[in-house]
Design an enzyme around this catalytic site. Structure first.
Site, mmCIF file in Angstrom:
data_model
loop_
_atom_site.group_PDB
_atom_site.id
_atom_site.type_symbol
_atom_site.label_atom_id
_atom_site.label_comp_id
_atom_site.label_asym_id
_atom_site.label_seq_id
_atom_site.Cartn_x
_atom_site.Cartn_y
_atom_site.Cartn_z
ATOM 1 N N ASP A 228 -30.339 -75.053 19.204
ATOM 2 C CA ASP A 228 -30.332 -73.816 19.970
ATOM 3 C C ASP A 228 -31.563 -73.026 19.541
ATOM 4 O O ASP A 228 -32.174 -73.303 18.492
ATOM 5 C CB ASP A 228 -29.034 -73.035 19.707
ATOM 6 C CG ASP A 228 -28.704 -72.065 20.841
ATOM 7 O OD1 ASP A 228 -29.622 -71.717 21.622
ATOM 8 O OD2 ASP A 228 -27.547 -71.649 20.956
ATOM 9 N N TRP A 229 -31.927 -72.032 20.322
ATOM 10 C CA TRP A 229 -33.201 -71.340 20.125
ATOM 11 C C TRP A 229 -33.172 -70.547 18.817
ATOM 12 O O TRP A 229 -32.505 -69.532 18.707
ATOM 13 C CB TRP A 229 -33.481 -70.463 21.333
ATOM 14 C CG TRP A 229 -34.301 -71.126 22.392
ATOM 15 C CD1 TRP A 229 -35.430 -70.618 22.969
ATOM 16 C CD2 TRP A 229 -34.096 -72.408 23.010
ATOM 17 N NE1 TRP A 229 -35.934 -71.511 23.896
ATOM 18 C CE2 TRP A 229 -35.137 -72.617 23.939
ATOM 19 C CE3 TRP A 229 -33.135 -73.415 22.843
ATOM 20 C CZ2 TRP A 229 -35.251 -73.772 24.699
ATOM 21 C CZ3 TRP A 229 -33.240 -74.573 23.616
ATOM 22 C CH2 TRP A 229 -34.288 -74.738 24.525
#
Length: 641
Positions: A228-229
């Site tokens: 995920d970012w």
């Protein structure tokens, strides 16, 4: 593209670059070796493609079809809906040169206050898994990839960046990983997105047991695992654990760690090359995709309405619905004009069209008088708006109220403070109740709400978040053009106080899953707890009758069939649910969903449905033996409406 040859030709620095993203939504290219970028885009129910210089917000994004969110589509119990939606999103992705869609979101709805529940399908792993797998298959049928998220046990927003999901292995396997297992085995996603949180003390992005032992070795996943970012911590440990791609990347120190560790042997060459090979295979997948294909935007807009119609759940009806087109209506509520049709956060979309219920009423020449009653962008009651609504209501026998959760009380990034509707809406509905008028409520929102007025109103139609053409869908359902045929994919309790261990949810960095496998209906049924509307519940304008249940057994499965007849006056659809009550030698829920089928019948029509249950799906996870086990004894198969 010759991957084996490239692995020899790539420098160590280039390999480190390939394992890192660039410019927020791309993988790094290697121009020297003609290796292009892979381009990604949010989001799960429609694209959010950034224009050049965009800020990754909805304002800087290209127009795209905003389909109903997962909270909606799951309520259709029809995987064909998510498959068709996936196909359409993929066509738009090809139009914009997108290779990978960041979605669907498939986390289990453990608690109704999770701020991202609108983006997830269900509290049940079978229903969530089947609906998500169909969306993946739809997207990937056009050779656009997906990134299934958020893997795993990412069930709260408040502490999502550093939270620790502390959970027993039985619940992890039977509930929280089961949904992803179904998706991986039935749709082979091109990528999986690693969650921010820890599981029992170890970050998902560094969890070798999760990413390699289970995902790859046990389930057979052969795609790319991305973060995920901003979810990475120890980048080298992540590569060794099975995390291929760091997003959004552009992190110089992470590249340096990979290079230094590869040089000194801390990171083994085969571990590094395995991740690089995974990235190269991903790049190769899309090298022949067509450029800027045409899109039938009007057809996609129509599809968005069709899906929304199939998802809406009629929660109550004493005969007031469907409405008559010849009758002048009194309509109250800001959400009539400012219909909430999508969630807030990374999945917000710039729609190609937008129909609100007001525009649909106007297009169909419905006679009505409208009063705001409350301000959508406020929470506190406005006595002037309420007084105006009460005064105007005197001229009518009934009131049509539009209410629900606004962006101000439900959004990604934070969990909801409570399950209540905004205070200004509750005050309006309470004041209308006191007039004695027959009241119909239309709800918009991504999660269950407390409905203290439920016993006093005449009808409640729950539209969830129906997408850009939700106004058309709402109109068609209210006036009987279509009969509601959705059923709840999650339990609606009377009060948040009824939620097990609810007072502890999302309060600290350590999220303790004390309820174990007793999530959603598994708890309420086993504890014999009364709820407002149970999992699997939904009404129709027509009636269905069940008869002639048959069970046939083979070595590996059971086939359960029955006859369904529509003996009402409207064409409609029924969702048949198959539950299994297992022996209770080991603690288990009273019953669990093991299959379902949706059948569409014209008035007076009958058809036979068949649901197949694999015997392996009747196993429970034996934590002591660390494997699934079938308990001997008597199993009861229940066909339910």
């Amino acid at each position: 593209m010759d991957i084996k040859k490239l692995l020899v030709e790539l420098t160590l620095e280039e390999k480190a670059a390939l394992l890192s993203g660039v410019d927020f939504m791309y993988t790094n290219p290697v121009p020297r070796l003609s290796i292009p970028s892979v381009r990604m885009s949010d989001g799960p129910h429609g694209l959010r493609v950034q224009k050049e210089g965009g800020d990754n917000g909805v304002n800087g994004s290209e127009p795209a079809t905003c389909f109903p969110t997962a909270a909606s589509t799951a309520s259709s119990w029809n995987p064909e809906n998510t498959y068709k939606m996936g196909e359409a999103i993929a066509e738009e992705a090809l139009h914009y040169g997108i290779n990978i869609l960041l979605g669907p979101g498939a986390c289990i709805k453990r608690n109704p206050l999770c701020g991202r529940n609108f983006e997830y399908f269900s509290e049940d792993p079978l229903l969530a898994g089947k609906m998500a797998a169909a969306e993946v298959n739809g997207v990937q049928s056009r050779n656009v990839g997906v990134s299934v998220k958020h893997f795993a046990l990412n069930n709260a927003e408040n502490f999502r960046f550093m939270g620790d999901s502390v959970c027993d292995m039985r619940a992890i396997r039977e509930i929280y990983l089961k949904v992803f297992e179904i998706i991986v085995k039935e749709s082979k996603p091109h990528t999986m997105m690693c969650a921010y949180n820890k599981i029992n003390g170890e970050y998902c992005c560094e969890n070798k047991w999760l990413l390699t032992d289970v995902l790859r070795n046990e389930w057979g996943f052969d795609g790319v695992v991305m973060s995920d970012w901003g979810a990475t911590h120890d980048r080298v440990k992540g590569v060794a654990a099975g995390l291929d791609l760091e997003m959004p990347g552009d992190t110089a120190i992470c590249r340096k760690w990979i290079i230094d560790s590869a040089k000194d042997g801390t990171l083994k060459k085969e571990e590094l090359d395995k991740s690089v090979e995974n990235i190269l295979r991903l790049v190769k997948r899309y090298e022949n995709n067509p450029k800027e294909t045409a899109v039938d935007w009007e057809a996609h807009n129509a599809l968005a309405a069709e899906i929304a119609e199939d998802c809406a759940v009629l929660l109550k009806n004493d005969g007031m619905l469907p409405l008559s087109k010849s009758e002048r209506l009194f309509v109250v509520g800001d959400l009539f004009e400012k219909m909430r049709y999508q969630g807030a956060g990374s999945s917000m979309i710039n729609p190609t069209y937008l129909s609100t219920t007001k525009t649909a009423f106007d297009e169909n020449k419905i006679a009505y008088e409208f009063c705001r009653g409350y301000a959508e962008n406020n929470l506190e009651p406005d006595e002037k708006l309420i007084s105006e609504a009460i005064t105007k209501a005197k001229g009518y026998d009934s009131v049509l109220v539009f209410a629900g959760l606004t962006d101000y009380v439900e959004s990604e990034g934070a969990d909801r403070e409570n399950m209540k509707l905004p205070a200004n809406q509750l005050a309006l509905i309470d004041a209308l109740m006191k007039t004695g008028k027959k009241t119909i409520i239309v709800l918009y929102g991504g999660s269950p709400m407390e409905l203290p007025f439920a016993d006093k109103v005449s009808a409640i139609l729950n539209m969830y978040l129906p997408g850009q053409n939700g106004g058309t869908a709402t109109y068609n359902l209210l006036f009987g053009v279509k009969s509601p045929c959705g059923k709840l994919a999650e339990t609606w309790v009377k009060s948040y106080a009824d939620v097990p261990l609810g007072k502890y949810f999302s309060k600290t960095v350590n999220e303790i899953y004390k309820e174990s496998i007793f999530v959603g209906y598994r708890y309420y049924l086993t504890a014999n707890k009364e709820v407002r509307y149970p999992f699997g519940y939904g009404l129709s304008y027509t009636k269905f009758n069940y008869s002639d249940m048959q069970v046939t057994e083979s070595d590996a499965e059971y086939k359960v069939s029955c006859e369904i007849v529509n003996n009402g006056k409207y064409d409609g659809a029924e969702i048949v649910q198959l539950y299994v009550k297992a022996p209770q030698g080991v603690f288990k829920p009273v019953k669990e969903l093991k299959g379902f089928a949706k059948i569409y019948l014209k008035a007076g029509e009958s058809k036979k449905i068949e649901i197949v249950v694999k015997k392996d799906d009747l196993r429970y996870w034996n934590a002591k033996e660390n494997r699934p086990v079938t308990e001997s004894g008597k199993y009861e198969l229940q066909l339910c409406s």
